[in-house]
Design a protein around this motif. Structure first.
Motif, mmCIF file in Angstrom:
data_model
loop_
_atom_site.group_PDB
_atom_site.id
_atom_site.type_symbol
_atom_site.label_atom_id
_atom_site.label_comp_id
_atom_site.label_asym_id
_atom_site.label_seq_id
_atom_site.Cartn_x
_atom_site.Cartn_y
_atom_site.Cartn_z
ATOM 1 N N ILE A 39 22.836 -1.215 2.928
ATOM 2 C CA ILE A 39 23.243 -0.241 3.939
ATOM 3 C C ILE A 39 22.458 -0.446 5.235
ATOM 4 O O ILE A 39 23.021 -0.455 6.329
ATOM 5 N N ARG A 40 21.166 -0.641 5.117
ATOM 6 C CA ARG A 40 20.311 -0.764 6.302
ATOM 7 C C ARG A 40 20.547 -2.062 7.077
ATOM 8 O O ARG A 40 20.593 -2.066 8.305
ATOM 9 N N ASP A 41 20.714 -3.182 6.358
ATOM 10 C CA ASP A 41 20.716 -4.493 7.010
ATOM 11 C C ASP A 41 22.085 -5.147 7.169
ATOM 12 O O ASP A 41 22.238 -6.024 8.011
ATOM 13 N N PHE A 42 23.076 -4.739 6.375
ATOM 14 C CA PHE A 42 24.330 -5.471 6.382
ATOM 15 C C PHE A 42 25.548 -4.669 6.799
ATOM 16 O O PHE A 42 26.549 -5.243 7.204
ATOM 17 N N VAL A 43 25.509 -3.368 6.677
ATOM 18 C CA VAL A 43 26.645 -2.539 7.093
ATOM 19 C C VAL A 43 26.635 -2.466 8.611
ATOM 20 O O VAL A 43 25.687 -1.956 9.207
ATOM 21 N N LYS A 44 27.692 -3.000 9.227
ATOM 22 C CA LYS A 44 27.724 -3.085 10.687
ATOM 23 C C LYS A 44 28.923 -2.387 11.325
ATOM 24 O O LYS A 44 28.922 -2.157 12.515
ATOM 25 N N THR A 45 29.945 -2.066 10.551
ATOM 26 C CA THR A 45 31.142 -1.470 11.129
ATOM 27 C C THR A 45 31.420 -0.095 10.512
ATOM 28 O O THR A 45 30.917 0.240 9.439
ATOM 29 N N ALA A 46 32.248 0.668 11.202
ATOM 30 C CA ALA A 46 32.632 1.992 10.698
ATOM 31 C C ALA A 46 33.383 1.870 9.370
ATOM 32 O O ALA A 46 33.213 2.706 8.475
ATOM 33 N N GLU A 47 34.182 0.818 9.231
ATOM 34 C CA GLU A 47 34.936 0.620 7.987
ATOM 35 C C GLU A 47 33.988 0.398 6.815
ATOM 36 O O GLU A 47 34.213 0.908 5.712
ATOM 37 N N GLU A 48 32.928 -0.355 7.050
ATOM 38 C CA GLU A 48 31.962 -0.596 5.979
ATOM 39 C C GLU A 48 31.221 0.689 5.609
ATOM 40 O O GLU A 48 30.962 0.948 4.434
ATOM 41 N N GLU A 50 32.468 3.708 5.888
ATOM 42 C CA GLU A 50 33.440 4.507 5.138
ATOM 43 C C GLU A 50 33.556 4.026 3.704
ATOM 44 O O GLU A 50 33.696 4.837 2.779
ATOM 45 N N GLU A 51 33.489 2.725 3.492
ATOM 46 C CA GLU A 51 33.557 2.179 2.137
ATOM 47 C C GLU A 51 32.357 2.653 1.313
ATOM 48 O O GLU A 51 32.513 3.076 0.162
ATOM 49 N N VAL A 52 31.173 2.610 1.897
ATOM 50 C CA VAL A 52 29.976 3.083 1.197
ATOM 51 C C VAL A 52 30.096 4.578 0.903
ATOM 52 O O VAL A 52 29.759 5.027 -0.204
ATOM 53 N N GLU A 53 30.585 5.341 1.871
ATOM 54 C CA GLU A 53 30.780 6.777 1.648
ATOM 55 C C GLU A 53 31.772 7.043 0.522
ATOM 56 O O GLU A 53 31.600 7.980 -0.260
ATOM 57 N N LYS A 54 32.801 6.208 0.415
ATOM 58 C CA LYS A 54 33.772 6.346 -0.670
ATOM 59 C C LYS A 54 33.095 6.116 -2.019
ATOM 60 O O LYS A 54 33.334 6.849 -2.979
ATOM 61 N N TRP A 55 32.241 5.120 -2.084
ATOM 62 C CA TRP A 55 31.508 4.846 -3.331
ATOM 63 C C TRP A 55 30.636 6.040 -3.712
ATOM 64 O O TRP A 55 30.573 6.433 -4.876
ATOM 65 N N ARG A 60 29.597 10.998 -6.948
ATOM 66 C CA ARG A 60 29.437 12.459 -7.045
ATOM 67 C C ARG A 60 30.453 13.063 -8.010
ATOM 68 O O ARG A 60 30.128 13.942 -8.806
ATOM 69 N N LYS A 61 31.702 12.585 -7.939
ATOM 70 C CA LYS A 61 32.740 13.101 -8.859
ATOM 71 C C LYS A 61 32.380 12.771 -10.302
ATOM 72 O O LYS A 61 32.578 13.603 -11.180
ATOM 73 N N ASN A 62 31.878 11.582 -10.533
ATOM 74 C CA ASN A 62 31.501 11.175 -11.890
ATOM 75 C C ASN A 62 30.340 12.029 -12.420
ATOM 76 O O ASN A 62 30.280 12.309 -13.617
ATOM 77 N N LEU A 63 29.442 12.444 -11.556
ATOM 78 C CA LEU A 63 28.333 13.317 -11.981
ATOM 79 C C LEU A 63 28.846 14.683 -12.409
ATOM 80 O O LEU A 63 28.361 15.253 -13.384
ATOM 81 N N LYS A 64 29.842 15.213 -11.727
ATOM 82 C CA LYS A 64 30.383 16.525 -12.044
ATOM 83 C C LYS A 64 31.154 16.511 -13.351
ATOM 84 O O LYS A 64 31.170 17.497 -14.068
ATOM 85 N N VAL A 65 31.758 15.360 -13.689
ATOM 86 C CA VAL A 65 32.568 15.257 -14.902
ATOM 87 C C VAL A 65 31.684 15.225 -16.141
ATOM 88 O O VAL A 65 31.992 15.827 -17.146
ATOM 89 N N GLU A 66 30.568 14.541 -16.053
ATOM 90 C CA GLU A 66 29.701 14.362 -17.235
ATOM 91 C C GLU A 66 28.984 15.595 -17.654
ATOM 92 O O GLU A 66 28.792 16.550 -17.071
#
Length: 66
Positions: A39-48, A50-55, A60-66
């Motif tokens: 995240i600190r060194d390689f994420v350079k664009t808004a799309e990247e 957003e992809e990290v935020e999606k992950w 978070r959803k998986n934590l709520k299910v368990e």
């Protein structure tokens, strides 16, 4: 020329013993560090970002299910 060790043999044995007894904890430290570095060194664009935020949202959803 003789190379001097930076870590004493006793310290190296202690480190190796800790690593052997804490494999899962060590693995978690390494993966967490890799994620932060990505995240600190390689994420350079808004799309990247957003992809990290999606992950993160999926995690978070998986934590709520368990």
């Amino acid at each position: 020329m003789v190379k001097k060790l930076k870590t004493s043999p006793a310290q190296a044995r202690a480190r190796d013993k800790w690593n052997e007894n804490n494999k899962e904890k060590r693995k978690k430290y390494i993966v967490k560090s890799s994620a932060k570095r990505y995240i600190r060194d390689f994420v350079k664009t808004a799309e990247e970002i957003e992809e990290v935020e999606k992950w993160l949202e999926e995690a978070r959803k998986n934590l709520k299910v368990e």
